[in-house]
Design an enzyme around this catalytic site. Structure first.
Site, PDB file in Angstrom:
ATOM      1  CD  GLU A 198      90.701 -21.458 -19.840  1.00  0.00           C
ATOM      2  OE1 GLU A 198      89.812 -21.483 -20.697  1.00  0.00           O
ATOM      3  OE2 GLU A 198      91.563 -22.350 -19.739  1.00  0.00           O
ATOM      4  CB  CYS A 208      83.853 -16.129 -21.724  1.00  0.00           C
ATOM      5  SG  CYS A 208      83.428 -17.582 -20.749  1.00  0.00           S
TER       6      CYS A 208
HETATM    7  P1  NAD Z   1      90.328  -8.156 -17.628  1.00  0.00           P
HETATM    8  O1  NAD Z   1      91.279  -8.735 -18.594  1.00  0.00           O
HETATM    9  O2  NAD Z   1      90.140  -6.694 -17.630  1.00  0.00           O
HETATM   10  O3  NAD Z   1      90.727  -8.534 -16.120  1.00  0.00           O
HETATM   11  C1  NAD Z   1      90.832  -9.863 -15.670  1.00  0.00           C
HETATM   12  C2  NAD Z   1      91.706  -9.926 -14.431  1.00  0.00           C
HETATM   13  O4  NAD Z   1      93.043  -9.566 -14.783  1.00  0.00           O
HETATM   14  C3  NAD Z   1      91.307  -8.943 -13.323  1.00  0.00           C
HETATM   15  O5  NAD Z   1      91.481  -9.592 -12.078  1.00  0.00           O
HETATM   16  C4  NAD Z   1      92.313  -7.816 -13.471  1.00  0.00           C
HETATM   17  O6  NAD Z   1      92.552  -7.093 -12.284  1.00  0.00           O
HETATM   18  C5  NAD Z   1      93.556  -8.579 -13.901  1.00  0.00           C
HETATM   19  N1  NAD Z   1      94.562  -7.803 -14.636  1.00  0.00           N
HETATM   20  C6  NAD Z   1      94.394  -6.662 -15.349  1.00  0.00           C
HETATM   21  N2  NAD Z   1      95.571  -6.280 -15.894  1.00  0.00           N
HETATM   22  C7  NAD Z   1      96.494  -7.206 -15.527  1.00  0.00           C
HETATM   23  C8  NAD Z   1      97.892  -7.379 -15.790  1.00  0.00           C
HETATM   24  N3  NAD Z   1      98.568  -6.528 -16.554  1.00  0.00           N
HETATM   25  N4  NAD Z   1      98.516  -8.445 -15.263  1.00  0.00           N
HETATM   26  C9  NAD Z   1      97.822  -9.350 -14.502  1.00  0.00           C
HETATM   27  N5  NAD Z   1      96.522  -9.227 -14.216  1.00  0.00           N
HETATM   28  C10 NAD Z   1      95.854  -8.174 -14.720  1.00  0.00           C
HETATM   29  O7  NAD Z   1      88.948  -8.900 -17.877  1.00  0.00           O
HETATM   30  P2  NAD Z   1      87.541  -8.615 -17.212  1.00  0.00           P
HETATM   31  O8  NAD Z   1      86.956  -7.387 -17.796  1.00  0.00           O
HETATM   32  O9  NAD Z   1      87.650  -8.733 -15.736  1.00  0.00           O
HETATM   33  O10 NAD Z   1      86.705  -9.890 -17.712  1.00  0.00           O
HETATM   34  C11 NAD Z   1      86.025  -9.960 -18.915  1.00  0.00           C
HETATM   35  C12 NAD Z   1      86.806 -10.763 -19.929  1.00  0.00           C
HETATM   36  O11 NAD Z   1      87.077 -12.058 -19.446  1.00  0.00           O
HETATM   37  C13 NAD Z   1      86.024 -10.979 -21.228  1.00  0.00           C
HETATM   38  O12 NAD Z   1      86.889 -10.774 -22.311  1.00  0.00           O
HETATM   39  C14 NAD Z   1      85.600 -12.433 -21.153  1.00  0.00           C
HETATM   40  O13 NAD Z   1      85.375 -13.046 -22.399  1.00  0.00           O
HETATM   41  C15 NAD Z   1      86.771 -13.036 -20.435  1.00  0.00           C
HETATM   42  N6  NAD Z   1      86.380 -14.295 -19.818  1.00  0.00           N
HETATM   43  C16 NAD Z   1      86.845 -15.471 -20.351  1.00  0.00           C
HETATM   44  C17 NAD Z   1      86.440 -16.681 -19.806  1.00  0.00           C
HETATM   45  C18 NAD Z   1      86.900 -18.000 -20.381  1.00  0.00           C
HETATM   46  O14 NAD Z   1      86.673 -19.023 -19.764  1.00  0.00           O
HETATM   47  N7  NAD Z   1      87.538 -18.018 -21.527  1.00  0.00           N
HETATM   48  C19 NAD Z   1      85.583 -16.698 -18.700  1.00  0.00           C
HETATM   49  C20 NAD Z   1      85.144 -15.480 -18.201  1.00  0.00           C
HETATM   50  C21 NAD Z   1      85.549 -14.289 -18.750  1.00  0.00           C
END
Ligand code: NAD
Length: 515
Positions: free
Chosen positions: A233, A267
């Site tokens: 997502e 998002c």
């Molecule tokens: P992010 O990708 O920086 O982090 C998300 C999660 O992934 C965190 O828990 C982080 O610690 C973890 N993570 C980071 N690197 C990783 C790796 N290499 N392997 C596994 N896990 C890892 O995102 P964010 O800044 O926390 O959130 C914002 C983003 O999320 C925006 O792009 C937003 O659009 C998206 N989002 C999407 C939805 C949806 O339903 N499509 C919903 C909410 C947020």
């Protein structure tokens, strides 16, 4: 190293969290699998009672929950209730009531007469121990949208909240344990990206990732190493299309909320707005007027509507995109103030026009309270503009003619298209959220959301085990012509072929020496 939880509006330290040592994750996964074997034996009613007890704690302690969300994430208190606690409770109600029906075994209908001695069915079985990795922008709703169906379907969960909202992660886990979910069944894994990465390498039975597209691609790559199924997502750049017959008062209020709630850090927030040339000026004028009334500040003050930006890096992404667009000729019509106050980062709701289509503001996710508005001449142009994005999570179309809106919706490349509303569909437990293209693969909520939590398994019983099968060895010329005739008999579109083959079938069958 210890992680800190910080209030993004004030810089206040809210707490310290010990990250889960990566060396422990394989053992935690083994324990989760053991707990899952017991949990999956329980009837749905018992799983449901446990989740209802969890929901009860959310209801009873809603003020504490809302305040923690607001302090750790920065969002207004009203939104902590309306877009976190409210829809989370609906999700529990929905899956507790519907899981048994949705996951009921399916009887297989066998069409080919030669196979009718069999009885077959499909059972929807839990994956086992699944990893749920979540972002910070909806720290309660997003994890629960996956944890609740995962548990109802009989899985164990290893839950890694965002490093920016670890205390809300703690709260979810503690409430679950208090409600009776065994600790190993819901394992809390705290930490940054390295811990998320170690969790995937440990080889859970499925990975559910919600976050940025950049991290999502890494997660997909890492999951592929163990051929682990993954649901993604990811980010987006949702379009809003305003047709010439839309009600400008309601459409400007929709744009205002859809673009700026949660300070644009949603998002599915509106990140590109396309407005018909006939109503463009009145749209801009009224939206600008409404924007002036929005109150910015710490979300914990119940009157504030636009909270803080989560952290400095996000604040810089927003400023960079706005500055680049201005350099390429865009104009800021309203807002455009970026400021640090009392240790927090704030961006005033910003309305921009004359934005160049290849600027970052139009091509990359902004995740901030900035709305570029673009004029279009006809519907074909609006569709082309809306679809000119690598993302495709949601979109909205605003018109007085909802039938026309739905017809247009079919032309928009996105996982969800809403006519005359925006964002709030995420709050419908039986709705559906998920993206196409770089917005990801997989769905949350509704029937499709819980089907992501199960692996369909096929079961079959042969009710005539002593009967030698016509397709088994030995092969000979009689077997060959039997199948030729049987194909004509069962599948030919020509009636005479079907009737004539009927008379040829029986003698062939007798000559096959298999009966
Ligand atoms: P992010 O990708 O920086 O982090 C998300 C999660 O992934 C965190 O828990 C982080 O610690 C973890 N993570 C980071 N690197 C990783 C790796 N290499 N392997 C596994 N896990 C890892 O995102 P964010 O800044 O926390 O959130 C914002 C983003 O999320 C925006 O792009 C937003 O659009 C998206 N989002 C999407 C939805 C949806 O339903 N499509 C919903 C909410 C947020």
């Amino acid at each position: 190293m210890t992680m800190e939880s910080i209030n993004p509006a004030t810089g206040e330290r809210l707490g310290e969290i010990e990250p889960t040592p990566t060396s422990k994750i394989v053992r935690l996964l083994t324990e989760a699998r053991a707990a899952q074997r017991e949990w999956s034996k329980l009837p749905y009613s018992v799983r449901g009672q446990t989740l209802r007890a969890f929901a009860n704690l959310l209801v009873e302690r809603k003020r504490t929950v809302a305040e923690l969300i607001s302090r750790e994430n920065g969002k207004p208190l009203v939104e902590a209730y309306s877009s976190e606690i409210f829809p989370s409770l609906d999700i529990v109600n929905y899956y507790v009531a519907r899981t048994r029906k949705i996951l009921k075994s399916r009887r297989v209908k066998i069409g080919i007469p030669l196979l009718k001695t069999k009885k077959a069915f499909v059972r929807y079985e839990p994956y086992g121990a699944v990893a749920i990795i979540s972002p910070w922008n909806y720290p309660l709703l997003l994890p629960l949208g996956q944890i609740v169906p995962a548990l109802m379907a009989g899985n164990a969960v290893l839950f890694k909240p965002s490093e920016y909202t670890p205390l809300v992660g703690n709260l979810i886990s503690e409430f679950m344990w208090e409600a009776g979910v065994p600790r190993s069944l819901l394992t809390l894994v705290q930490g940054k990206g390295d811990v998320g990465s170690a969790l995937i390498s440990a080889g859970p039975d499925k990975v559910f990732f919600t976050g940025s597209t950049a991290t999502g691609k890494k997660v997909a790559e890492a999951s592929a190493k163990n051929a682990t199924p993954v649901s993604l997502e990811l980010g987006s750049k949702d379009a809003m299309i305003v047709l010439e017959d839309a009600d400008i008062d309601s459409v400007t209020s929709g744009a205002l909320w859809g673009a700026f709630m949660n300070a644009g850090q949603t998002c599915i927030s509106v990140e590109r707005c396309f407005v018909h040339e006939k109503v463009f000026d009145s749209f801009i004028g009224l939206l600008q007027k409404k924007m002036k009334e929005l109150k910015i500040g710490a979300g914990t003050d119940p009157d504030n509507e636009i909270g803080a930006i989560i952290h400095r890096a996000q604040y810089e992404t927003i400023t960079t995109q706005v500055n680049e667009a201005v350099k390429k000729g865009a104009r800021i019509v309203e807002g455009g103030d970026f400021f640090e106050r009392d240790g927090g980062y704030f961006v005033s709701p910003t309305l921009m026009v004359d934005v160049c289509m290849d600027s970052l503001l139009m091509t990359e996710e902004t995740f901030g309270p900035v709305l570029p508005v673009i004029k279009f001449r006809d519907v074909a142009e609006a569709v082309e503009l809306a679809n000119a994005s690598k993302f495709g999570l949601g979109a909205s179309i605003w018109t007085a003619d909802s039938k026309r809106g739905l017809q247009l919706a079919r032309k928009i490349s996105a996982g969800a298209v809403i006519v005359n509303d925006v964002v709030s569909y995420y709050g419908i437990a039986d709705g559906l959220v998920g993206g196409v293209s770089e917005s990801g693969a997989g769905r949350v909520h509704g029937r499709e959301g819980i089907l992501e939590m199960v692996s369909p398994k096929y079961y079959e019983v042969e009710r005539a085990p002593r009967m030698k099968k016509l397709w088994w060895f030995n092969y000979d010329v009689n077997t060959l012509s039997f199948f030729e005739i049987a194909i004509d008999f069962l599948f030919s579109q020509k009636i005479y072929k079907r009737t004539s083959s009927l008379f040829k079938l029986a003698p062939k069958l007798l000559r096959m020496k298999k009966l």
